[in-house]
Design an enzyme around this catalytic site. Structure first.
Site, PDB file in Angstrom:
ATOM      1  N   ASP A  30      -1.195 -10.213 -16.900  1.00 10.71           N
ATOM      2  CA  ASP A  30      -1.448 -11.644 -16.757  1.00 10.71           C
ATOM      3  C   ASP A  30      -0.798 -12.441 -17.878  1.00 10.71           C
ATOM      4  O   ASP A  30      -0.279 -13.532 -17.637  1.00 10.71           O
ATOM      5  CB  ASP A  30      -2.954 -11.917 -16.691  1.00 10.71           C
ATOM      6  CG  ASP A  30      -3.474 -11.725 -15.280  1.00 10.71           C
ATOM      7  OD1 ASP A  30      -2.839 -12.254 -14.352  1.00 10.71           O
ATOM      8  OD2 ASP A  30      -4.483 -11.040 -15.098  1.00 10.71           O
TER       9      ASP A  30
ATOM     10  N   CYS B  79      -4.221  -3.254 -22.711  1.00 14.15           N
ATOM     11  CA  CYS B  79      -4.651  -2.544 -21.509  1.00 14.15           C
ATOM     12  C   CYS B  79      -3.826  -2.941 -20.288  1.00 14.15           C
ATOM     13  O   CYS B  79      -4.084  -2.493 -19.185  1.00 14.15           O
ATOM     14  CB  CYS B  79      -6.141  -2.766 -21.251  1.00 14.15           C
ATOM     15  SG  CYS B  79      -6.564  -4.496 -21.026  1.00 14.15           S
TER      16      CYS B  79
ATOM     17  N   HIS C  27       0.817  -1.209   0.000  1.00 10.34           N
ATOM     18  CA  HIS C  27       0.000   0.000   0.000  1.00 10.34           C
ATOM     19  C   HIS C  27       0.851   1.260   0.000  1.00 10.34           C
ATOM     20  O   HIS C  27       0.488   2.270  -0.597  1.00 10.34           O
ATOM     21  CB  HIS C  27      -0.918  -0.007   1.225  1.00 10.34           C
ATOM     22  CG  HIS C  27      -2.166  -0.793   0.974  1.00 10.34           C
ATOM     23  ND1 HIS C  27      -2.888  -1.406   1.954  1.00 10.34           N
ATOM     24  CD2 HIS C  27      -2.799  -1.052  -0.194  1.00 10.34           C
ATOM     25  CE1 HIS C  27      -3.924  -2.011   1.407  1.00 10.34           C
ATOM     26  NE2 HIS C  27      -3.887  -1.813   0.115  1.00 10.34           N
TER      27      HIS C  27
ATOM     28  N   GLU D 287      -5.312 -12.657 -22.090  1.00  8.17           N
ATOM     29  CA  GLU D 287      -4.445 -12.720 -20.908  1.00  8.17           C
ATOM     30  C   GLU D 287      -3.814 -14.089 -20.743  1.00  8.17           C
ATOM     31  O   GLU D 287      -2.962 -14.274 -19.876  1.00  8.17           O
ATOM     32  CB  GLU D 287      -5.259 -12.417 -19.638  1.00  8.17           C
ATOM     33  CG  GLU D 287      -5.904 -11.061 -19.665  1.00  8.17           C
ATOM     34  CD  GLU D 287      -6.686 -10.793 -18.400  1.00  8.17           C
ATOM     35  OE1 GLU D 287      -6.154 -10.135 -17.504  1.00  8.17           O
ATOM     36  OE2 GLU D 287      -7.851 -11.240 -18.326  1.00  8.17           O
TER      37      GLU D 287
HETATM   38  C1  PEP Z   1      -3.691  -7.454 -17.168  1.00  5.98           C
HETATM   39  O1  PEP Z   1      -3.687  -8.606 -16.725  1.00  5.98           O
HETATM   40  O2  PEP Z   1      -2.803  -6.977 -17.882  1.00  5.98           O
HETATM   41  C2  PEP Z   1      -4.808  -6.546 -16.828  1.00  5.98           C
HETATM   42  C3  PEP Z   1      -4.922  -5.365 -17.396  1.00  5.98           C
HETATM   43  O3  PEP Z   1      -5.695  -6.971 -15.882  1.00  5.98           O
HETATM   44  P1  PEP Z   1      -5.373  -6.904 -14.308  1.00  5.98           P
HETATM   45  O4  PEP Z   1      -4.065  -6.199 -14.133  1.00  5.98           O
HETATM   46  O5  PEP Z   1      -6.509  -6.201 -13.673  1.00  5.98           O
HETATM   47  O6  PEP Z   1      -5.316  -8.370 -13.978  1.00  5.98           O
HETATM   48 MG    MG Z   2      -5.468  -9.402 -15.820  1.00  6.63          MG
END
Ligand code: PEP
Ligand code: MG
Length: 599
Positions: free
Chosen positions: A484, A531, A223, A460
């Site tokens: 991921d 993303c 955190h 992912e």
């Molecule tokens: C990812 O896995 O890149 C993603 C954008 O999802 P999160 O980080 O929320 O798992």
């Molecule tokens: Mg993810």
């Protein structure tokens, strides 16, 4: 005690520090082999990047000491009353702070307030008092083993939550003992050093006086790391015991991006770092001033630059930074830290508020990515040996159709209807997408919607990447979650600090999977976006564009930098660069190549 992982994720996303931690030199290199791109630098200590950036200044130490507490109480009634009063006082202080806080800070303070109500903790403390302990001793005896148990799991994320327990222990005991809780004062421009920095300690400081943070222990997803990034403070953690020898007032250069703390550097090095800091600030101001136009490469290829969101506050920040929409709304933040699932009306109101903040710009809502290491109390998922490989993401939605249906209904209720697209996390096979499409079509029919609601796949898993052509035949778009995808491609847990130094999305294996995804998407005329954390990494962006990515969803704070970077690229140069990156033999080699390309 609940895992706060998703609070982290929502928060980190708001910061620009989410995703893969940049490699850095640690003792673990012994285990993982040399990391070619980090060179031991004389006169510098290495750590793990918690928030990137550069700062120069004198160091100021914040040392946390455990205060002594009386073992025995002055009577059960008196100790009970003192405990209740202190708890009440702390709860009020946390509530007041949460009311004025935003984003990550708010999430953290609320998490602390929730822990303070934990029935097991309260029962254990009262039991201790009933056996004659002082309230402070009973509280410490109740909370400390819980923190230690979290630490002992060996799970890096849970171990970092142990810091929150210690923080709460300290704050309540300070109140019980009537100790001064006012924070030390530092001169402006101080680089804060600590053996172990707790969230409340950082929040208690006048952070305007702090230029950066270097911590002996800690982890990159703690955190305090999130808070540092929120505050825009470069932060380095896990530096190790060598940090203790750095004397108060020593001048240092904290190069958190390179994971190095330079001690007492020569004057010329300080001047060079100060010049770099000024240049970075000027570049940012320039990018921000020019950052509200739609983004194109220099030779005219449209690249949408979106922002990842977890809250209305993030959406506000994204708009201020010129984001063209949101390529990922992480909806988990609505579902954790509560006893029941949010109903359709509550979800609709939350999504609508974010859509309204984006003022008509596209909003891609990711279906709930929960389960595994992000448990919600109302989802009775049995403990799993490998949560990352267990019931998570859309697997939960398909196992609990009422949760999936409520969320889809809420998304379908957002107005204007054409603003939202839906994205499915953790897809491993086409069949999962088809099942979601069937439910979506049924709900649309029920609601009398005749348009096709865009439904995309989050890529992912390596399985999704290498079958992207099959998925793209039925998906409306593909968006790569590189966080991921990297963890699953490299078989390295993204929450495990022991492998953090090698977990790099620029690994050629990950880049090849990204290339495959773009190829599969293009074969059916679908766009492919990114993303995950790579979309916020300036070294990665030219490679992603060169591989065929046409949408980037980055942390709100870095959107102007990403737009400026894209605007300076040409497609042929990016493509050639990407091909060279695919031929590299390691992430370190790709990073070297990317630095040369950027220079
Ligand atoms: C990812 O896995 O890149 C993603 C954008 O999802 P999160 O980080 O929320 O798992
Ligand atoms: Mg993810």
């Amino acid at each position: 005690v609940q895992d706060q992982a998703t609070v982290d994720e929502a928060a980190l996303m708001a910061l620009g520090a989410r995703g893969l931690i940049r490699p850095s030199a640690t003792a673990l290199q012994v285990v993982l082999g040399p990391i070619a791109d980090v060179v031991a630098v004389e006169g510098a200590l290495a750590g793990v990047t918690a928030a990137p950036g550069l700062a120069v200044g004198p160091v100021g130490w914040l040392r946390a000491t455990d205060c002594d507490v009386p073992a025995e109480g002055c009577g059960i009634a008196a100790e009970e009353a003192a405990f209740d009063a202190a708890r009440h006082d702390l709860a009020n202080a946390l509530t007041a702070r949460a009311r004025i806080a935003h984003g990550a800070e708010r999430a953290i303070v609320e998490a602390h307030a929730a822990m303070l109500d934990d029935p097991a903790l309260l029962a254990a403390t009262r039991h201790g008092i009933a056996r004659g302990a002082s309230a402070a001793a009973a509280w410490r005896a109740a909370i400390r083993p819980q923190g230690e148990a979290l630490r002992a799991t060996g799970d890096a994320r849970l171990a970092e939550r142990a810091d929150d327990m210690r923080d709460l222990e300290r704050q309540l005991i300070a109140r019980l003992m009537g100790l001064e809780t006012t924070a030390p004062v530092f001169a402006p421009g101080t680089i804060l050093l600590a053996d172990d920095l707790l969230p409340s300690q950082l929040l208690g400081l006048d952070t305007a006086t702090i230029a950066g943070i270097a911590v002996e222990r800690g982890g990159p997803t703690s955190h305090v790391a999130i808070l540092a990034a929120t505050l825009g403070l470069p932060a380095l953690v896990a530096i190790g015991p060598a940090l203790r020898d750095v004397a108060e007032g020593t001048r240092v250069i904290l190069d958190a991006s390179e994971a190095l703390l330079h001690l007492d550097p020569p004057h010329e090095k300080i001047a060079a770092a100060e010049a770099r800091i000024a240049a970075i600030a000027a570049r940012r101001a320039d990018a921000l001033a020019r950052g509200h136009a739609p983004c194109h490469t220099r030779d005219g290829q449209r690249i949408e630059v979106f922002a990842n969101l977890g809250s209305v506050a993030d959406a506000t920040l994204a708009m201020a930074n010129g984001a063209e929409g949101s390529g990922l709304l992480r909806t988990e933040f609505l579902f954790l830290e509560r006893e029941t699932a949010p109903d359709v009306a509550e979800q609709t109101a939350d999504y609508q508020a974010i859509a309204d903040t984006l003022a008509g710009r596209p909003l891609i809502i990711r279906l709930l990515d929960i389960g595994g290491d992000k448990p919600a109390p109302y989802l009775p998922i049995p403990a799993e040996e490998n949560p990352a490989l267990g019931l998570r993401g859309i697997r939960v939605g398909l196992a609990r159709p009422e949760i999936l249906e409520d969320q889809l209904r809420a998304i379908l209720s957002v107005r204007p209807v054409e603003q939202c697209k839906i994205m499915v996390p953790m897809i491993a096979s086409l069949d999962e997408l088809r099942q979601v499409r069937t439910v979506l079509d049924r709900l649309c029919a029920e609601l009398g919607r005749t348009d096709r609601v865009p439904l995309g796949v989050m890529v992912e898993t390596p399985a999704a990447a290498i079958t992207a052509d099959l998925l793209a035949r039925e998906a409306d778009f593909l968006s790569i979650g590189t966080n991921d995808l990297t963890q699953y491609a490299l078989a390295m847990d993204r929450g495990n600090a022991s492998v953090a130094s090698a977990l790099d999305g620029l690994h050629p294996a990950v880049l090849r999977l990204i290339g495959e995804t773009c190829r599969g998407g293009a074969a059916h005329g679908r766009w492919t976006g990114v993303c995950g954390g790579l979309a916020s990494d300036p070294l990665a962006v030219p490679i992603l564009i060169g591989l065929g990515v046409t949408e980037l969803s980055a942390a709100p704070a870095v959107v102007p930098d990403i737009k400026a970077m894209v605007a300076g690229l040409t497609l042929p140069a990016a493509r050639a660069h990407a091909q060279a990156a695919l031929a590299c033999s390691s992430a370190a080699q790709v990073r070297r190549l990317a630095r040369e390309f950027a220079a």
